[in-house]
Design an enzyme around this catalytic site. Structure first.
Site, PDB file in Angstrom:
ATOM      1  N   PHE A   1       0.824  -1.201   0.000  1.00 33.63           N
ATOM      2  CA  PHE A   1       0.000   0.000   0.000  1.00 33.63           C
ATOM      3  C   PHE A   1       0.865   1.260   0.000  1.00 33.63           C
ATOM      4  O   PHE A   1       1.761   1.384  -0.806  1.00 33.63           O
ATOM      5  CB  PHE A   1      -1.022  -0.061   1.133  1.00 33.63           C
ATOM      6  CG  PHE A   1      -2.063  -1.116   0.876  1.00 33.63           C
ATOM      7  CD1 PHE A   1      -3.049  -0.925  -0.074  1.00 33.63           C
ATOM      8  CD2 PHE A   1      -2.026  -2.329   1.547  1.00 33.63           C
ATOM      9  CE1 PHE A   1      -3.994  -1.906  -0.353  1.00 33.63           C
ATOM     10  CE2 PHE A   1      -2.963  -3.314   1.282  1.00 33.63           C
ATOM     11  CZ  PHE A   1      -3.942  -3.098   0.329  1.00 33.63           C
ATOM     12  N   SER A   2       0.651   2.186   0.930  1.00 33.35           N
ATOM     13  CA  SER A   2       1.306   3.494   0.805  1.00 33.35           C
ATOM     14  C   SER A   2       2.804   3.473   1.058  1.00 33.35           C
ATOM     15  O   SER A   2       3.475   4.480   0.820  1.00 33.35           O
ATOM     16  CB  SER A   2       0.646   4.511   1.728  1.00 33.35           C
ATOM     17  OG  SER A   2      -0.613   4.884   1.214  1.00 33.35           O
ATOM     18  N   ALA A   3       3.359   2.353   1.505  1.00 34.62           N
ATOM     19  CA  ALA A   3       4.818   2.262   1.530  1.00 34.62           C
ATOM     20  C   ALA A   3       5.378   2.368   0.115  1.00 34.62           C
ATOM     21  O   ALA A   3       6.558   2.683  -0.073  1.00 34.62           O
ATOM     22  CB  ALA A   3       5.265   0.963   2.187  1.00 34.62           C
TER      23      ALA A   3
END
Length: 409
Positions: A74-76
């Site tokens: 995801f946002s990593a």
């Protein structure tokens, strides 16, 4: 909380002194904190010192988590995308203080002519969501999603406030890369970052690699979070569109689909092993290079780690957030509770992912870090599983905790 397995979970890999406490906390994640499958890796002084994995990659079939298992983080993923932009700036192909419309003329529509690249990377552009309704599957059509975003009007005066551009920032960054290089951001990342570093990390996972991907277990929505309370109190609030107007991007039927794994989703669709994620950050924890591979000059690291926007109440997440040019720093403090903070070192920068994944670099501590897992926790920050690993890593290099802030030397 039990991991649900009757026998103790066996940890594989290695952990060099003095990082043994990372291994101990990793084991506790399975024994007491409900971990299902996960991996953590740490480079220190450019050397791999922690490389651990355990559990199952698929809870339904009990397929084991292997040394080369990948997880959608995801946002990593945002840190991978931001690294691409800093490479372009270091090469003189873009300038952060120039208007986005200089590279993407259509972006100037609806009062955005003065929106700079820096405003976009620091979540200040006023484009945190698509306001006009998106058709089902819109994010699989890059041109459609990008052109719709270019036509939007800002929700606030750009540069005056910040709110998490949770999904839109990936299309803003990716279209900039495409306009400048002629390559998609996934191709650029593979050819100019992951490939040279030998990092097992991807923005757009090739079909031939799908068999290595872990199946994600989505969390329940947290109705007590500030974000969801805002939606409940104000159903028409623009922030609700981050969840409802994404073309069906994330759901039980799509999150583990081959189509989503293959798509180039620079905001929330990248896949990596923990080792691969930490490897991307390894040169950024030193002087911009590692093992003879230079991503950027040392002076370019300043823009990665210096705060460009911060507030006690992010306009979208409703939490304290702090951003550099494309990266996050420490968010909030431990008093906010699990899922609502990210506690790193003062000089650290990286990005957390929904559910608790994390990649970051810390030039003062000289370490880079990657953690990925398949059972997602609640919130947008770190939960006890990821934060315990971060804390153990900092203790290993002689840092001290702060009651209400980042780790310090």
């Amino acid at each position: 909380m039990s991991s649900g397995q009757s026998n103790p979970v066996v940890t594989h890999g290695f952990c060099a002194p003095p990082f043994e406490q990372v291994a101990a906390e990793f084991a506790l994640n399975f024994a007491e904190r409900g971990e299902v499958g996960a991996a953590v890796a740490i480079f220190h002084e450019g050397r791999l010192v922690v490389d651990l994995w355990a559990g199952v990659a698929d809870a339904a079939t009990h397929r084991p988590w292997e040394e080369d298992t990948l997880a959608v983080m995801f946002s990593a993923t945002k840190g991978l995308a931001a690294t691409c932009l800093h490479i372009l700036a270091d090469r003189g192909l873009i300038a952060f203080d120039r208007p986005m419309a200089d590279y993407w003329p259509q972006f100037a529509a609806n009062g955005k002519a003065g929106v700079t690249v820096a405003m976009i990377l620091s979540h200040q552009a006023g484009l945190p969501v698509w306001q006009a309704p998106l058709p089902e599957g819109a994010l699989y059509d890059w041109d459609l999603a990008a052109s719709r975003l270019a036509a939007e009007a800002p929700l606030w005066e750009p540069g005056t406030a910040h709110g998490y551009h949770g999904v839109t920032i990936g299309w803003l960054e990716g279209e900039l890369v495409r306009r400048v290089t002629g390559k998609s951001i996934g191709q650029f990342f593979r050819e100019d970052v992951a490939g040279p570093l030998g990092a097992d990390a991807w923005i757009g996972l090739p079909e031939a690699e799908h068999h290595r991907a872990a199946d994600l277990i989505l969390p329940q929505a947290d109705p007590g979070s500030a974000f969801f309370r805002k939606i409940a109190d104000e159903p028409d609030w623009y922030g609700a569109k981050m969840m409802s107007n994404s073309g069906g991007d994330i759901g039980p039927d799509t999150v583990n689909s081959a189509r989503r794994r293959s798509m180039e989703h620079p905001s929330a669709g990248g896949a990596a092993s923990a080792r691969g994620l930490a490897r991307v950050y390894a040169p950024l924890s030193l002087d911009g290079s590692v093992d003879g591979v230079r991503l950027v000059r040392e002076e370019a690291l300043v823009g990665m780690r210096l705060c460009r926007s911060a507030s006690d109440c992010d306009l979208l997440l409703r939490l304290p957030t702090t951003f550099t040019l494309g990266f996050s720093k420490t968010w909030g403090d431990r008093r906010l509770g699990a899922g609502n903070h990210v506690i790193l070192g003062e000089q650290a920068f990286g990005t957390p992912g929904m559910g608790g994944s994390l990649g970051f670099a810390d030039g003062e501590a000289r370490l880079s870090f990657g953690y990925v897992m398949n059972r997602l926790g609640g919130g947008v920050g770190l939960n006890d599983r990821g934060q315990s690993l971060v804390d153990a890593a900092y203790r290993a290099v002689g840092f001290r905790p702060s009651p209400a802030g980042p780790w310090t030397r």
